[in-house]
Scaffold this active site. Structure first.
Site, PDB file in Angstrom:
ATOM      1  N   SER A 287       0.813  -1.220   0.000  1.00  0.00           N
ATOM      2  CA  SER A 287       0.000   0.000   0.000  1.00  0.00           C
ATOM      3  C   SER A 287       0.845   1.267   0.000  1.00  0.00           C
ATOM      4  O   SER A 287       1.950   1.289   0.551  1.00  0.00           O
ATOM      5  CB  SER A 287      -0.915   0.016   1.231  1.00  0.00           C
ATOM      6  OG  SER A 287      -1.777  -1.092   1.235  1.00  0.00           O
ATOM      7  N   HIS A 375      -7.304   0.273   5.997  1.00  0.00           N
ATOM      8  CA  HIS A 375      -6.877  -1.105   6.246  1.00  0.00           C
ATOM      9  C   HIS A 375      -6.877  -1.447   7.738  1.00  0.00           C
ATOM     10  O   HIS A 375      -7.281  -2.544   8.131  1.00  0.00           O
ATOM     11  CB  HIS A 375      -5.498  -1.342   5.642  1.00  0.00           C
ATOM     12  CG  HIS A 375      -5.508  -1.417   4.149  1.00  0.00           C
ATOM     13  ND1 HIS A 375      -6.172  -2.408   3.462  1.00  0.00           N
ATOM     14  CD2 HIS A 375      -4.947  -0.611   3.204  1.00  0.00           C
ATOM     15  CE1 HIS A 375      -6.021  -2.212   2.158  1.00  0.00           C
ATOM     16  NE2 HIS A 375      -5.283  -1.142   1.979  1.00  0.00           N
TER      17      HIS A 375
END
Length: 435
Positions: A287, A375
């Site tokens: 990410s 997340h």
């Protein structure tokens, strides 16, 4: 004179159109509208679709002004419930508080094409909201209804492969928001057997992906994005698949902003891949940290980070000074790859410590990184930081090249989610040790 006449005619035409819209709304909300909802809703949809976004101001004003609850009626119902808090009084109060515009949108949504029209209206409404805060209650009603209509339980998750219709593949290219797809060859590589793409679809919009996620199947957890999106790379055989790495998630429908879809999509994809490929043992992300560079350049107050002691704050202040010195006093130098080649071990350690603090402590605040918050709130664990993970111009500008792995431990997702909601970040010991 001619210009003035044209402007007056345009105003008169717009006034007539708005009158017809209000009349069509009134007819659809009437008892007759309940019995003959489809033709009346179709009439209103056709009138709305004939307007461009700039002509919707009066319609939104109509929703806010004319289709809000009557304050006096709500007060009487509330007083009746307070005096006698029974089921009948509560039901009456709930019905009285609900704005009529919610029922209008429901009746539109029941009609073929209505869902697309409601989404288009919300896109237009969201663009107006910053300058028209008086429409906030209308927006709250749109969000309330769309969150119900687009509940993941009603959505269909499908794998998108190279055999999908060309129109759908074009939309994947168009909407990819994290790592741009460089044409058909790039897309083809991303849809090979060791790369997967999954999307949510709504039954009323079967050809429109709402959100999609891209996954790389790998032997080990990745630490850089370039190999994952290299369109010239050779696909790996299935026997080497041990890790599923989510490396991109993109929303396709701006009208669904604020509706939770991505968290459910990732979890459903992980569960499906685990069933299909039992050898997969690790589910993680690779990410970006899109706001890390801006946060660091702003000179953060480390003592204000929640959960960080004085000693750790002092170490971070020293790390910031070390990194600044390595860049000759200008962190903008880190936007260029050459500066990263010149960083010594102390400066590299300083950059890692600052990123660990940003993700591990700022994430629980509203100023935290949006990707991290997504997340971590989804139950992932902050697992590993990857310097030089994205050395593209965008990666250097947003995060000084840093990327991060979040680990989705399917057995601990709920515990990690609860921990984040309590203001604490689930993280690997190696990440904590960086500060």
């Amino acid at each position: 004179m001619l210009v003035e006449l044209r402007e007056a005619a345009a105003r008169q035409r717009d006034k007539r159109l708005q009158g017809l819209l209000r009349l069509a709304s009134k007819r659809l909300l009437s008892d007759r509208g309940e019995m003959n909802g489809v033709p009346l809703a179709r009439e209103l949809i056709e009138r709305l679709d004939a307007l461009d976004d700039s002509q919707l101001d009066d319609f939104f004003e109509h929703l806010a002004r004319d289709l809000s609850p009557d304050p006096q009626a709500v007060l009487r119902l509330a007083q009746a419930y307070a005096a006698e808090p029974g089921a009948a009084q509560l039901i009456a109060l709930a019905q009285g508080v609900e704005p009529q515009r919610q029922e209008l949108l429901r009746r539109l949504n029941r009609t073929p094409g209505g869902t697309a029209t409601v989404l288009r209206l919300r896109r237009a409404l969201l663009r107006r909201l910053p300058k028209h805060p008086e429409l906030a209650a209308v927006e709250a009603d749109f969000l309330h209804l769309l969150s119900s209509w687009f509940n993941p339980g009603f959505l269909q998750m499908k794998r998108v492969d190279w055999n999908a219709p060309a129109q759908l593949l074009e939309k994947i290219i168009l909407h990819e928001a994290v790592h741009q797809i460089d044409g058909w060859d790039d897309l083809r590589r991303r849809l090979q057997p060791d790369r997967r793409c999954f999307a949510f679809f709504h039954p009323q919009l079967p050809d429109e992906p709402l959100i999609f996620v891209e996954v790389a199947l790998l032997p080990e957890m990745p630490d850089a994005i370039a190999p994952l999106i290299d369109k010239a790379s050779t696909p790996l055989p299935p026997e080497r698949f041990r890790v599923a790495a989510f490396y991109s998630i993109s929303n396709c429908e701006p009208g669904l902003r604020g509706v939770s879809l991505g968290n459910f999509l990732i979890k459903q994809v992980a569960e499906q891949l685990q069933k299909e490929l039992p050898r997969l043992k690790t589910f993680c992300t690779l990410s970006p940290l899109p706001r890390f560079a801006a946060w660091l350049q702003a000179g953060p107050d480390f003592t204000a980070l929640p959960g960080l002691g004085r000693a750790a704050a002092a170490r971070l202040l020293a790390a910031h000074a070390t990194l600044l010195q390595a860049c000759d006093g200008d962190l903008d130098a880190l936007h260029g790859p050459a500066q990263h080649d010149r960083l010594d071990d102390a400066a590299q350690a300083a950059l890692l410590a600052l990123a660990a603090a940003y993700l591990g402590h700022a994430s629980t605040t509203p100023a935290g990184d949006p990707v991290a918050r997504f997340h971590l709130d989804n139950g992932a664990r902050l697992e590993r930081l990857n310097p030089r993970g994205n050395m593209s111009p965008t990666g250097l500008r947003q995060s000084f090249g840093m990327m991060v792995n979040y680990l989705y431990d399917l057995d601990r997702i709920e515990a990690s989610h609860a921990k984040f909601r309590r203001g604490d970040v689930a993280r690997a010991r190696a990440v904590s040790a960086l500060i």
